[in-house]
Design an enzyme around this catalytic site. Sequence first.
Site, PDB file in Angstrom:
ATOM      1  N   GLN A 267      -5.922   5.875  10.439  1.00  0.00           N
ATOM      2  CA  GLN A 267      -5.123   6.331   9.110  1.00  0.00           C
ATOM      3  C   GLN A 267      -3.655   7.103   9.289  1.00  0.00           C
ATOM      4  O   GLN A 267      -2.751   6.655   8.805  1.00  0.00           O
ATOM      5  CB  GLN A 267      -5.940   6.889   8.050  1.00  0.00           C
ATOM      6  CG  GLN A 267      -6.915   5.760   7.214  1.00  0.00           C
ATOM      7  CD  GLN A 267      -7.506   6.435   5.962  1.00  0.00           C
ATOM      8  OE1 GLN A 267      -7.881   7.666   6.101  1.00  0.00           O
ATOM      9  NE2 GLN A 267      -7.968   5.632   5.389  1.00  0.00           N
TER      10      GLN A 267
ATOM     11  N   TYR B 134      -4.704  -6.781   5.092  1.00  0.00           N
ATOM     12  CA  TYR B 134      -3.531  -7.470   4.929  1.00  0.00           C
ATOM     13  C   TYR B 134      -3.742  -8.980   4.104  1.00  0.00           C
ATOM     14  O   TYR B 134      -4.736  -9.352   3.984  1.00  0.00           O
ATOM     15  CB  TYR B 134      -3.127  -7.894   6.284  1.00  0.00           C
ATOM     16  CG  TYR B 134      -2.607  -6.547   7.044  1.00  0.00           C
ATOM     17  CD1 TYR B 134      -1.522  -5.974   6.960  1.00  0.00           C
ATOM     18  CD2 TYR B 134      -3.543  -6.013   8.207  1.00  0.00           C
ATOM     19  CE1 TYR B 134      -0.892  -5.015   7.716  1.00  0.00           C
ATOM     20  CE2 TYR B 134      -2.960  -5.151   8.964  1.00  0.00           C
ATOM     21  CZ  TYR B 134      -1.863  -4.539   8.831  1.00  0.00           C
ATOM     22  OH  TYR B 134      -1.438  -3.360   9.450  1.00  0.00           O
TER      23      TYR B 134
ATOM     24  N   ARG C 206      -6.098  -1.089  10.700  1.00  0.00           N
ATOM     25  CA  ARG C 206      -6.230  -0.381   9.259  1.00  0.00           C
ATOM     26  C   ARG C 206      -7.687   0.073   9.175  1.00  0.00           C
ATOM     27  O   ARG C 206      -8.519  -0.451   8.400  1.00  0.00           O
ATOM     28  CB  ARG C 206      -5.670  -0.900   8.272  1.00  0.00           C
ATOM     29  CG  ARG C 206      -4.379  -1.186   7.963  1.00  0.00           C
ATOM     30  CD  ARG C 206      -3.828  -1.699   6.796  1.00  0.00           C
ATOM     31  NE  ARG C 206      -2.350  -1.281   6.649  1.00  0.00           N
ATOM     32  CZ  ARG C 206      -1.298  -1.986   5.742  1.00  0.00           C
ATOM     33  NH1 ARG C 206      -1.971  -2.820   4.658  1.00  0.00           N
ATOM     34  NH2 ARG C 206      -0.287  -1.476   5.579  1.00  0.00           N
TER      35      ARG C 206
ATOM     36  N   SER D   4       1.666   1.695   6.824  1.00  0.00           N
ATOM     37  CA  SER D   4       1.232   2.149   5.426  1.00  0.00           C
ATOM     38  C   SER D   4       2.155   3.243   4.859  1.00  0.00           C
ATOM     39  O   SER D   4       2.540   3.308   3.721  1.00  0.00           O
ATOM     40  CB  SER D   4      -0.047   2.711   5.228  1.00  0.00           C
ATOM     41  OG  SER D   4      -1.143   1.646   5.614  1.00  0.00           O
TER      42      SER D   4
ATOM     43  N   ASP E 169      -1.098   4.976  10.881  1.00  0.00           N
ATOM     44  CA  ASP E 169      -0.531   3.863  10.222  1.00  0.00           C
ATOM     45  C   ASP E 169       0.631   3.900   9.598  1.00  0.00           C
ATOM     46  O   ASP E 169       1.119   4.242   8.641  1.00  0.00           O
ATOM     47  CB  ASP E 169      -1.556   3.619   9.157  1.00  0.00           C
ATOM     48  CG  ASP E 169      -1.497   2.264   8.517  1.00  0.00           C
ATOM     49  OD1 ASP E 169      -0.507   1.374   8.953  1.00  0.00           O
ATOM     50  OD2 ASP E 169      -2.510   1.785   7.721  1.00  0.00           O
TER      51      ASP E 169
END
Length: 378
Positions: A127, A229, A122, A133, A130
Amino acid sequence: MLIGIPKEIFPGENRVAQIPAGIQALLSAGFEVVVQEGAGSNAHYHDDEYRNCGASIAPDAAALYAQADIILKVRQPLASEAELLREDQTLICLLDAWFNQPLIKTLAERKVRSFALEFIPRTTRAQSMDVLSSMGAISGYRSVLAGAMALPQYFPMLMTAAGTIHPARVFVIGAGVAGLMAISTARRLGAVVEAYDTRAEVREQVESLGAKFVEFDLPQEDSKNTGGYATQKSEEFYRKQREQMTIKVSQADLVITTAAIPGKTSPVLITKDMLHYMKKGSVIVDLAAERGGNVEGTVANEKVYLDGVTIIGYVDHAGRVPVHASQLLTKNITTFLLNMAADGQLNVNMEDDIVAATLITEAGEIKHAALKAQIEKE
């Protein structure tokens, strides 16, 4: 190189790793693409759409695996799919590697190069890759809808000729990607929302969405040191947390729990004793159900009733929104792949932190150090 997109056979999986709109990006990067017949049907994408975008169609999984150099999937291969993988083939998917050690051994034995998308770091650069996410946001959204449908009352405040309806009270445990989306969705539906997280720095995000940030007398952590996390805490920490959380849980009509720890079973945040203090007819949506659940009594993939409380343990929230879930997966996976691609070939550069973090097996070896150590230990 030829990229293969198989039809997902994991029970209940409706998503597909590439939608038709994503094929052009792969072709422009110098790859060819073959899609298994019906691969996108559960996500409402049809074979003709793939053909029109430049992909060819394979009649079945065997034909696809036999010709493809790179396999892009959503879920980890089941046993019948693993048998189709061959030496030097590249597999990119959510391997769920910590909990699929026999599969990891099989991939190593078959000399398959595999990447686990759940291990994407992350970081700012990663991004757009990901997957967790992207899917977490959908799960947070879908969890509120599931909870609202199970709740025997309105969500918003209503003033009618027959009387005033008070808004539902929602308590979200965990303000990560899923939790924040759950907060914003519940607020849009008119609920009064409170949220708790062990990380103090998320207070501003919670409050910006119109929810109240709840604080307990417990040590807080800095997510900068944990990669964003949750981390495993001591049993004493969880005991004190449950004691202080009981009051908030008892006041809520809907509770959404999101605490999942990579490589570990989910911590129990709500015990059966705590359920006793909850309102009859209240609902809990446990987004950590796949790994044991945050609620004592959660059953994965089922809706159960305990002490007057409905506990929803569905593990396929993202798969219940397959059109947009597949769209987001396409962007994530394509960006991840093209980060390693040059002129239609793969360039596996271990100096790249994203590549190094996600490479699991290659040339007959398990390359992920922590996973290898765990497998050897067991």
